[in-house]
Write a protein that holds these residues in place. Structure first.
Motif, PDB file in Angstrom:
ATOM      1  N   ILE A   2       0.843  -1.194   0.000  1.00  0.00           N
ATOM      2  CA  ILE A   2       0.000   0.000   0.000  1.00  0.00           C
ATOM      3  C   ILE A   2       0.882   1.249   0.000  1.00  0.00           C
ATOM      4  CG2 ILE A   2      -1.721   1.320   1.314  1.00  0.00           C
ATOM      5  CD1 ILE A   2      -2.873  -1.246   0.266  1.00  0.00           C
ATOM      6  N   ALA A   3       0.537   2.195  -0.850  1.00  0.00           N
ATOM      7  CA  ALA A   3       1.277   3.465  -0.892  1.00  0.00           C
ATOM      8  C   ALA A   3       0.370   4.595  -0.413  1.00  0.00           C
ATOM      9  CB  ALA A   3       1.756   3.746  -2.318  1.00  0.00           C
ATOM     10  N   ASN A   4       0.947   5.565   0.231  1.00  0.00           N
ATOM     11  CA  ASN A   4       0.249   6.791   0.638  1.00  0.00           C
ATOM     12  C   ASN A   4      -0.986   6.532   1.492  1.00  0.00           C
ATOM     13  OD1 ASN A   4       2.130   8.234  -0.861  1.00  0.00           O
ATOM     14  ND2 ASN A   4       0.897   8.073  -2.722  1.00  0.00           N
ATOM     15  N   ARG A  58      -1.332   3.073  12.090  1.00  0.00           N
ATOM     16  CA  ARG A  58      -0.903   1.689  12.350  1.00  0.00           C
ATOM     17  C   ARG A  58      -0.250   1.089  11.117  1.00  0.00           C
ATOM     18  NH1 ARG A  58      -6.689  -0.136  14.244  1.00  0.00           N
ATOM     19  NH2 ARG A  58      -6.937   0.822  12.217  1.00  0.00           N
ATOM     20  N   LEU A  59      -0.837   1.334   9.959  1.00  0.00           N
ATOM     21  CA  LEU A  59      -0.277   0.822   8.718  1.00  0.00           C
ATOM     22  C   LEU A  59       1.092   1.437   8.458  1.00  0.00           C
ATOM     23  CD1 LEU A  59      -0.517  -0.891   6.163  1.00  0.00           C
ATOM     24  CD2 LEU A  59      -1.756   0.997   5.106  1.00  0.00           C
ATOM     25  N   GLN A  61       6.968   1.156   8.163  1.00  0.00           N
ATOM     26  CA  GLN A  61       8.251   1.696   8.610  1.00  0.00           C
ATOM     27  C   GLN A  61       9.117   0.627   9.271  1.00  0.00           C
ATOM     28  OE1 GLN A  61       6.871   4.838  11.129  1.00  0.00           O
ATOM     29  NE2 GLN A  61       6.666   6.302   9.449  1.00  0.00           N
ATOM     30  N   GLN A  62       8.474  -0.371   9.861  1.00  0.00           N
ATOM     31  CA  GLN A  62       9.202  -1.442  10.537  1.00  0.00           C
ATOM     32  C   GLN A  62       9.111  -2.743   9.737  1.00  0.00           C
ATOM     33  OE1 GLN A  62       8.462  -1.532  14.878  1.00  0.00           O
ATOM     34  NE2 GLN A  62       7.300   0.355  14.548  1.00  0.00           N
ATOM     35  N   GLN A  63       9.151  -2.614   8.431  1.00  0.00           N
ATOM     36  CA  GLN A  63       8.982  -3.756   7.537  1.00  0.00           C
ATOM     37  C   GLN A  63       9.999  -4.859   7.810  1.00  0.00           C
ATOM     38  OE1 GLN A  63       8.863  -2.772   3.372  1.00  0.00           O
ATOM     39  NE2 GLN A  63       8.836  -4.884   2.718  1.00  0.00           N
TER      40      GLN A  63
END
Length: 87
Positions: A42-44, A49-50, A55-57
């Motif tokens: 998912i972008a933008n 939460r997403l 950010q912590q992929q």
């Protein structure tokens, strides 16, 4: 289930998961996006939460690897050999 645990972590196994996303948040994200990979794609998004998951992929991917069962391990023996013989 592994995607859920990858996000929430498992404290008893010292698997951290995604910091700042709890049980309810993980359930909501998975209901909306169906999988951890879909969340990464998912972008933008404005969903905080997403964004934390994205950010912590790397941490989430590592957590998923740690909670996944391995089915391709060669034991060197047959599990049937460990059965207690019937008398």
């Amino acid at each position: 289930m592994t995607d859920y645990w990858a996000i929430t972590g498992i404290s008893s196994s010292n698997i951290k998961g995604v910091e700042g996303v709890g049980n309810k948040g993980a359930m909501a994200l998975l209901q909306e996006h169906a999988s951890l990979q879909a969340m990464f794609d998912i972008a933008n998004s404005s969903d905080k939460r997403l964004l934390k998951v994205q950010q912590q992929q790397q941490e989430a991917i590592l957590s998923k690897q740690l909670v996944s069962l391995k089915k391709d391990i060669q034991l060197g023996f047959n599990l049937k050999d460990l059965r207690y013989p019937k008398t």
